[in-house]
Design a protein around this motif. Structure first.
Motif, PDB file in Angstrom:
ATOM      1  N   GLU A  32      -5.812   6.219  16.854  1.00  0.00           N
ATOM      2  CA  GLU A  32      -4.574   5.884  16.130  1.00  0.00           C
ATOM      3  C   GLU A  32      -3.719   4.611  16.888  1.00  0.00           C
ATOM      4  N   SER A  34       0.147   2.089  16.320  1.00  0.00           N
ATOM      5  CA  SER A  34       1.396   2.136  15.950  1.00  0.00           C
ATOM      6  C   SER A  34       2.066   0.566  16.163  1.00  0.00           C
ATOM      7  N   ASP A  40       5.129   0.619  11.347  1.00  0.00           N
ATOM      8  CA  ASP A  40       3.571   0.876  10.741  1.00  0.00           C
ATOM      9  C   ASP A  40       2.959   2.053  11.850  1.00  0.00           C
ATOM     10  N   VAL A  42      -0.789   4.131  12.058  1.00  0.00           N
ATOM     11  CA  VAL A  42      -2.064   4.651  11.425  1.00  0.00           C
ATOM     12  C   VAL A  42      -2.855   5.747  12.196  1.00  0.00           C
ATOM     13  N   HIS A  59      -8.169   7.639   6.735  1.00  0.00           N
ATOM     14  CA  HIS A  59      -6.942   7.232   7.425  1.00  0.00           C
ATOM     15  C   HIS A  59      -5.820   7.895   6.795  1.00  0.00           C
ATOM     16  N   THR A  61      -2.174   6.615   6.829  1.00  0.00           N
ATOM     17  CA  THR A  61      -1.163   5.298   7.096  1.00  0.00           C
ATOM     18  C   THR A  61       0.334   5.625   6.517  1.00  0.00           C
ATOM     19  N   CYS A  67      -0.687  -2.953   5.434  1.00  0.00           N
ATOM     20  CA  CYS A  67      -1.145  -2.045   6.727  1.00  0.00           C
ATOM     21  C   CYS A  67      -1.942  -1.028   5.772  1.00  0.00           C
ATOM     22  N   ALA A  68      -1.523  -0.519   4.856  1.00  0.00           N
ATOM     23  CA  ALA A  68      -2.342   0.671   3.971  1.00  0.00           C
ATOM     24  C   ALA A  68      -3.309  -0.003   3.466  1.00  0.00           C
ATOM     25  N   ALA A  71      -6.132  -0.751   5.829  1.00  0.00           N
ATOM     26  CA  ALA A  71      -6.691   0.535   6.372  1.00  0.00           C
ATOM     27  C   ALA A  71      -7.821   0.986   5.484  1.00  0.00           C
ATOM     28  N   PRO A 128      -4.760  -1.144  11.700  1.00  0.00           N
ATOM     29  CA  PRO A 128      -5.970  -0.362  11.498  1.00  0.00           C
ATOM     30  C   PRO A 128      -7.383  -0.763  12.394  1.00  0.00           C
TER      31      PRO A 128
END
Length: 142
Positions: A32, A34, A40, A42, A59, A61, A67-68, A71, A128
């Motif tokens: 993980e 952050s 954010d 993940v 993932h 997220t 970010c999403a 990932a 990620p």
């Protein structure tokens, strides 16, 4: 299609309809990351096969679209790869987001090249990857 348009299209598509989100049954690796500055977060789950290749990655997220999308693209790209290749991809992506120049063979990950103009968003794309690299490195100690 211009690089910025491609960036927006791919990022929005992968953030809205991720292909590799959710839990992974039988995961033997967990990681993980952050970013407390933007919120954010993940969580990663992965399984590694007997040959040391990443068999699957999923993932969860919570964060911005960048970010999403990162990932989800990461999970797709590293599936079937050995950690050494993942480290190489990570290094190439770092160079890409810092310079705006994507090496040949980076594939869909090259959509993050425009981030070099938005320095504060680079961490969003790299979070990620940092979590994945840390997870893979931690597992070497097992």
């Amino acid at each position: 299609m211009a690089q910025d348009d491609l960036y927006r299209t791919v990022v929005l598509e992968r953030a809205r309809t991720p292909r590799y989100a959710g839990p992974l049954t039988g995961a033997d690796r967990h990681g993980e990351g952050s970013n407390p500055l933007c919120g954010d977060r993940v969580k990663l789950q992965a399984s590694v096969d007997a040959q040391g290749r990443i068999a699957a990655v999923r993932h969860e997220t919570r964060g911005c679209a960048i970010c999403a999308a990162s990932a989800d693209l990461m999970a797709e790209r590293v599936t079937g790869q050995k950690p050494a290749h993942v480290n190489q991809l990570h290094a190439e992506l770092v160079t890409t987001v810092e310079t705006g120049i994507a090496p040949e063979g980076l594939g869909d990950l090259s959509v993050f090249a425009p981030l070099h103009r938005h320095r504060s968003r680079i961490r969003c794309a790299m979070l990620p990857w940092s979590a994945l690299i840390e997870m893979l490195n931690d597992d070497k100690d097992r």
